[in-house]
Scaffold this active site. Structure first.
Site, PDB file in Angstrom:
ATOM      1  N   ASP A  56       0.815  -1.218   0.000  1.00  0.00           N
ATOM      2  CA  ASP A  56       0.000   0.000   0.000  1.00  0.00           C
ATOM      3  C   ASP A  56       0.849   1.269   0.000  1.00  0.00           C
ATOM      4  O   ASP A  56       2.066   1.216   0.194  1.00  0.00           O
ATOM      5  CB  ASP A  56      -0.968   0.012   1.203  1.00  0.00           C
ATOM      6  CG  ASP A  56      -0.314  -0.479   2.503  1.00  0.00           C
ATOM      7  OD1 ASP A  56       0.917  -0.381   2.623  1.00  0.00           O
ATOM      8  OD2 ASP A  56      -1.047  -0.950   3.391  1.00  0.00           O
ATOM      9  N   ASN A 125      -7.684  -3.375  14.173  1.00  0.00           N
ATOM     10  CA  ASN A 125      -9.054  -3.660  13.734  1.00  0.00           C
ATOM     11  C   ASN A 125      -9.113  -4.847  12.771  1.00  0.00           C
ATOM     12  O   ASN A 125     -10.138  -5.099  12.160  1.00  0.00           O
ATOM     13  CB  ASN A 125      -9.655  -2.413  13.068  1.00  0.00           C
ATOM     14  CG  ASN A 125      -8.873  -1.981  11.824  1.00  0.00           C
ATOM     15  OD1 ASN A 125      -7.873  -2.611  11.460  1.00  0.00           O
ATOM     16  ND2 ASN A 125      -9.317  -0.924  11.177  1.00  0.00           N
ATOM     17  N   HIS A 127      -7.287  -5.148   9.991  1.00  0.00           N
ATOM     18  CA  HIS A 127      -7.013  -4.864   8.575  1.00  0.00           C
ATOM     19  C   HIS A 127      -5.743  -5.579   8.113  1.00  0.00           C
ATOM     20  O   HIS A 127      -4.850  -5.879   8.909  1.00  0.00           O
ATOM     21  CB  HIS A 127      -6.984  -3.349   8.282  1.00  0.00           C
ATOM     22  CG  HIS A 127      -5.784  -2.601   8.746  1.00  0.00           C
ATOM     23  ND1 HIS A 127      -5.801  -1.233   8.948  1.00  0.00           N
ATOM     24  CD2 HIS A 127      -4.513  -2.988   9.030  1.00  0.00           C
ATOM     25  CE1 HIS A 127      -4.596  -0.843   9.333  1.00  0.00           C
ATOM     26  NE2 HIS A 127      -3.805  -1.888   9.395  1.00  0.00           N
ATOM     27  N   GLU A 132      -9.692  -2.134   5.240  1.00  0.00           N
ATOM     28  CA  GLU A 132     -10.329  -1.916   6.536  1.00  0.00           C
ATOM     29  C   GLU A 132     -11.558  -2.825   6.683  1.00  0.00           C
ATOM     30  O   GLU A 132     -12.039  -3.394   5.699  1.00  0.00           O
ATOM     31  CB  GLU A 132     -10.738  -0.441   6.663  1.00  0.00           C
ATOM     32  CG  GLU A 132      -9.579   0.563   6.502  1.00  0.00           C
ATOM     33  CD  GLU A 132      -8.637   0.629   7.711  1.00  0.00           C
ATOM     34  OE1 GLU A 132      -8.530  -0.352   8.470  1.00  0.00           O
ATOM     35  OE2 GLU A 132      -7.975   1.669   7.884  1.00  0.00           O
TER      36      GLU A 132
HETATM   37  P1  PGA Z   1       2.097  -1.730  12.491  1.00  0.00           P
HETATM   38  O1  PGA Z   1       0.978  -1.780  11.365  1.00  0.00           O
HETATM   39  O2  PGA Z   1       3.102  -2.727  12.082  1.00  0.00           O
HETATM   40  O3  PGA Z   1       2.638  -0.333  12.428  1.00  0.00           O
HETATM   41  O4  PGA Z   1       1.426  -2.057  13.774  1.00  0.00           O
HETATM   42  C1  PGA Z   1       0.574  -3.035  10.917  1.00  0.00           C
HETATM   43  C2  PGA Z   1      -0.653  -2.855  10.069  1.00  0.00           C
HETATM   44  O5  PGA Z   1      -1.403  -1.910  10.329  1.00  0.00           O
HETATM   45  O6  PGA Z   1      -0.882  -3.674   9.175  1.00  0.00           O
END
Ligand code: PGA
Length: 231
Positions: A56, A125, A127, A132
């Site tokens: 992304d 959450n 994702h 999302e």
């Molecule tokens: P993070 O993000 O490694 O910064 O916790 C992971 C994600 O949101 O997929």
């Protein structure tokens, strides 16, 4: 977690002549990138034949902005190893025609053949990428509006919450699921509930990572804090 992930991924890559690796950003894979760089510096691996696709990118951040994922990948990994520039792929969040950019990214992945191994993190959450809760399991690379909790989680990298972009391009869930293999990295107490729900809950679009339960070759590598809610 990072060391285990690094050894696991390098073993897989070494067995493939021209590997295609899907990459993620955020705090979770930082240690993995450090170990991959170390392995390269110790001449245990070369990335000259590697092609990568990131999950992304934020929309409307210049690629050289310190918080763009393009910049993240340069600073955390690419600039220290021998991967060719033309083999590093990220969606372009500054494209004039974002819909066309999403299709072009899908086409590039198809032309490369399937992603051999996709590295994923998980959001609090559930994702994966920036897909999302509520995203269709049939989704392809698309533009998303980020959840408030995602923007809040990422605000620590920006001067204020207001500066966190509200939109991003993400590989779709179907695109991710077409990878031959998936490695999900989970670290820290904050992710413990998400990991518990993933392992014990139903497959449900309201919890995007749950789709991984039906992937034929998905592995979770977690640290102890992330596993704390599991008996
Ligand atoms: P993070 O993000 O490694 O910064 O916790 C992971 C994600 O949101 O997929």
């Amino acid at each position: 977690m990072s060391h285990t992930a690094c050894s696991y991924i390098l073993d897989k890559l070494k067995a493939i002549e021209n590997p295609v690796l899907g990459l993620s950003t955020g705090a979770t894979p930082e240690g993995l990138y450090r170990y991959l760089i170390q392995s390269y510096q110790e001449k245990k691996v070369s990335f000259q034949n590697l092609k990568t696709f990131n999950l992304d990118e934020y929309i409307n951040l210049d690629k050289n902005h310190p918080n763009s994922y393009f910049h993240y990948m340069q600073k955390r990994f690419f600039q220290y190893v021998d991967i060719l520039e033309e083999n590093q792929n990220l969606p372009n969040g500054k494209a004039e025609n974002l819909k066309a950019e999403c299709q072009a990214y899908e086409d590039k992945i198809s032309q490369a053949g399937k992603i051999d191994l996709q590295v994923l993190g998980i959001g609090v959450n559930g994702h994966i990428g920036f897909n999302e809760p509520g995203t269709a399991f049939t989704s392809r690379t698309h533009v998303v509006t980020l959840d408030d909790c995602t923007r809040t989680a990422n605000a620590k990298y920006f001067a204020s919450l207001n500066e966190v972009p509200s939109k991003a391009i993400t590989m779709g869930i179907k695109t991710i699921m077409e990878s031959k293999e998936i490695v999900l990295l989970v670290t820290g107490r904050k992710k413990a509930s998400a990991l518990k729900r993933l392992l014990n809950g139903e497959v449900d679009e309201e919890f995007p990572a749950s789709i991984l339960k039906i992937h034929p070759n998905a592995t979770i590598i977690a640290d102890e804090k992330a596993l704390i809610e599991l008996s």
